[in-house]
Design an enzyme around this catalytic site. Structure first.
Site, PDB file in Angstrom:
ATOM      1  N   HIS A 212       0.802  -1.230   0.000  1.00  0.00           N
ATOM      2  CA  HIS A 212       0.000   0.000   0.000  1.00  0.00           C
ATOM      3  C   HIS A 212       0.831   1.275   0.000  1.00  0.00           C
ATOM      4  CE1 HIS A 212       1.033  -0.261   4.244  1.00  0.00           C
ATOM      5  NE2 HIS A 212       0.747   1.017   4.332  1.00  0.00           N
TER       6      HIS A 212
HETATM    7  C1  UD1 Z   1      -1.707   5.423   6.343  1.00  0.00           C
HETATM    8  C2  UD1 Z   1      -0.385   5.823   6.963  1.00  0.00           C
HETATM    9  C3  UD1 Z   1       0.638   4.717   6.730  1.00  0.00           C
HETATM   10  C4  UD1 Z   1       0.129   3.376   7.177  1.00  0.00           C
HETATM   11  C5  UD1 Z   1      -1.200   3.109   6.525  1.00  0.00           C
HETATM   12  C6  UD1 Z   1      -1.778   1.798   6.968  1.00  0.00           C
HETATM   13  C7  UD1 Z   1       0.199   8.220   6.957  1.00  0.00           C
HETATM   14  C8  UD1 Z   1       1.044   9.231   6.298  1.00  0.00           C
HETATM   15  N1  UD1 Z   1       0.143   7.023   6.345  1.00  0.00           N
HETATM   16  O1  UD1 Z   1      -1.527   5.339   4.932  1.00  0.00           O
HETATM   17  O2  UD1 Z   1       1.807   5.018   7.440  1.00  0.00           O
HETATM   18  O3  UD1 Z   1       1.054   2.382   6.807  1.00  0.00           O
HETATM   19  O4  UD1 Z   1      -2.085   4.163   6.863  1.00  0.00           O
HETATM   20  O5  UD1 Z   1      -2.997   1.548   6.381  1.00  0.00           O
HETATM   21  O6  UD1 Z   1      -0.354   8.483   7.994  1.00  0.00           O
HETATM   22  N2  UD1 Z   1      -9.121   5.145   2.668  1.00  0.00           N
HETATM   23  C9  UD1 Z   1     -10.320   4.490   2.704  1.00  0.00           C
HETATM   24  N3  UD1 Z   1     -10.801   4.091   3.923  1.00  0.00           N
HETATM   25  C10 UD1 Z   1     -10.155   4.337   5.077  1.00  0.00           C
HETATM   26  C11 UD1 Z   1      -8.937   5.019   5.029  1.00  0.00           C
HETATM   27  C12 UD1 Z   1      -8.427   5.406   3.818  1.00  0.00           C
HETATM   28  O7  UD1 Z   1     -10.942   4.250   1.690  1.00  0.00           O
HETATM   29  O8  UD1 Z   1     -10.646   3.943   6.141  1.00  0.00           O
HETATM   30  C13 UD1 Z   1      -8.555   5.523   1.362  1.00  0.00           C
HETATM   31  C14 UD1 Z   1      -8.820   6.954   1.008  1.00  0.00           C
HETATM   32  O9  UD1 Z   1      -9.069   7.016  -0.364  1.00  0.00           O
HETATM   33  C15 UD1 Z   1      -7.509   7.649   1.296  1.00  0.00           C
HETATM   34  C16 UD1 Z   1      -6.496   6.541   1.031  1.00  0.00           C
HETATM   35  O10 UD1 Z   1      -7.154   5.332   1.387  1.00  0.00           O
HETATM   36  O11 UD1 Z   1      -7.311   8.771   0.536  1.00  0.00           O
HETATM   37  C17 UD1 Z   1      -5.230   6.676   1.814  1.00  0.00           C
HETATM   38  O12 UD1 Z   1      -5.507   6.821   3.218  1.00  0.00           O
HETATM   39  P1  UD1 Z   1      -4.492   7.635   4.173  1.00  0.00           P
HETATM   40  O13 UD1 Z   1      -4.928   7.515   5.595  1.00  0.00           O
HETATM   41  O14 UD1 Z   1      -4.259   8.968   3.623  1.00  0.00           O
HETATM   42  O15 UD1 Z   1      -3.121   6.892   3.983  1.00  0.00           O
HETATM   43  P2  UD1 Z   1      -2.770   5.348   3.948  1.00  0.00           P
HETATM   44  O16 UD1 Z   1      -2.248   5.034   2.610  1.00  0.00           O
HETATM   45  O17 UD1 Z   1      -3.868   4.512   4.499  1.00  0.00           O
END
Ligand code: UD1
Length: 369
Positions: A212
């Site tokens: 991811h």
């Molecule tokens: C975040 C953390 C990363 C961790 C990862 C584990 C930061 C910078 N990154 O990355 O260190 O390894 O979590 O999962 O804090 N989304 C959903 N549902 C959710 C959450 C996110 O659909 O419940 C989607 C959204 O489109 C979002 C994307 O995933 O834009 C990324 O989510 P985000 O929390 O920004 O970063 P992660 O890649 O999950």
């Protein structure tokens, strides 16, 4: 007169890898009867049931006292929302300590708010460094550790990193790895789920994949190369791949889902909870990942792990564990080799203080201050 009033602690979590870290710390503090007054804030960085609630349920974490519901956004937008929404919560509770875990945006933002308000902060999992500022988590680690008052580290490399940055010895305390507290406590439950069997793959014969990181999935070229590799691999061994929402979105954006699943050897499934993930990791022939947590869990489980990254902030999983770094170009050869080198606990002892008691040492450290 000795002050016997409980230490007020505010814990902040936000994203999936935080939940397995806060669970044992809160449990250790709760077991010291009357010594801690704890509250839990969820920033809402992760909000899908499969990314958040399932971990609360499985790990017995109490419902958060506050949910800031910040949701997704750019790094600036998400961080700014946490800053704005967390400040009044912190002011209302006025804890003696803020406790943050890991390296996600929520960790860094909460620490920044607390330090401006003069609230002491303890960082659990302090001192890890990938030395790669292209990784958002590395920025979060640097900022959090620069500001936090008490740096609770998992391993000697973390202590050394902090010393090199000029952190005084009095702020550093090695407690061990709290992830391993959760893993040792829940291993039997995880095994009992027999997740591989339920998915129809034979234990020790499949590869468990999680990917991811933006550096692997956000550009078409990198993700397409990974997809080709997984398809080729799946002709030799089944691949179980629970897909993070970010990765699912990118696979769809780049029209790669069909290529990945056409041969039938790659099992794309929804993100799994904690117990299923451990069950899948323990019984895998090999784990292929870019997650930080799985590098540590496979080291504890002595399952070969290939980390698809140019660096790791957890070097002890390589020097004293079952992890190694790989690239798309080397992946084919590395996988063949890794799948045949499972080690026993005698051959590969766990790193020091990865003993299931790290959270007790976190609680001790706060009581001592
Ligand atoms: C975040 C953390 C990363 C961790 C990862 C584990 C930061 C910078 N990154 O990355 O260190 O390894 O979590 O999962 O804090 N989304 C959903 N549902 C959710 C959450 C996110 O659909 O419940 C989607 C959204 O489109 C979002 C994307 O995933 O834009 C990324 O989510 P985000 O929390 O920004 O970063 P992660 O890649 O999950």
């Amino acid at each position: 007169m000795v002050d016997t009033s409980p230490v007020k602690v505010l814990h902040v979590v936000g994203a999936r890898p935080n939940f397995m870290k806060v669970a044992p710390v809160m449990r250790a503090m709760a077991s010291r009867e009357g010594r801690f007054d704890q509250r839990l804030v969820h920033t809402g960085q992760h909000y899908d049931e499969a990314m958040s609630q399932v971990f609360f349920d499985e790990l017995g974490i109490a419902a958060p006292d506050d949910n800031l519901e910040v949701g997704s956004g750019s790094h600036a937008a998400q961080t700014a929302e946490i800053l704005l929404r967390f400040e009044p919560v912190l002011l209302a509770f006025r804890p003696d300590w803020l406790v943050v875990v890991g390296d996600v945006n929520s960790t860094m933002a909460a620490t920044l708010v607390a330090s401006k308000l003069g609230v002491r902060t303890a960082h659990v999992e302090a001192g890890l460094r990938s030395f790669d500022r292209g990784m958002p988590e590395e920025i979060n680690r640097l900022v959090t550790d620069a500001l936090a008052d008490l740096l609770l580290t998992p391993s000697p490399d973390a202590d050394a990193n902090l010393r090199r940055e000029g952190v005084p010895e009095s702020r550093i305390r090695r407690v061990g790895n709290v992830m391993i507290d959760t893993l040792s406590r829940n291993l039997e439950r995880a095994r009992a789920r027999q997740t591989p069997q339920r998915l129809g793959v034979e234990p020790r014969r499949y590869v468990y994949v999680t990917l991811h990181r933006p550096s692997n999935v956000d550009e078409r070229g990198s993700l397409a190369a990974i997809v080709d590799c997984l398809v080729e691999l799946s002709r030799r061994a089944p691949v179980v791949f629970p897909v993070h929402p970010r990765t699912r979105q990118r696979l769809a954006d780049f029209s790669l889902v069909e290529t990945l699943t056409a041969g039938g050897g790659v099992r794309l499934i929804e993100p799994v909870g904690y117990l299923d993930s451990i069950s899948l990791a323990e019984a895998a022939a090999c784990v292929l990942t870019d997650s930080g947590g799985l590098q540590e869990e496979t080291t504890f489980l002595r399952v070969p792990c290939l980390t698809l990254r140019p660096n790791t902030e957890r070097p002890i999983t390589i020097t004293e564990g079952s992890n190694r770094l790989t690239t798309v170009d080397r992946l084919r050869g590395d996988l063949a080799e890794s799948m045949s080198r499972r080690l026993s606990a005698e051959e590969l002892p766990c790193p020091a203080l990865w003993d299931g008691k790290a959270s007790e040492r976190v609680a001790d450290a706060l009581l001592e201050r």
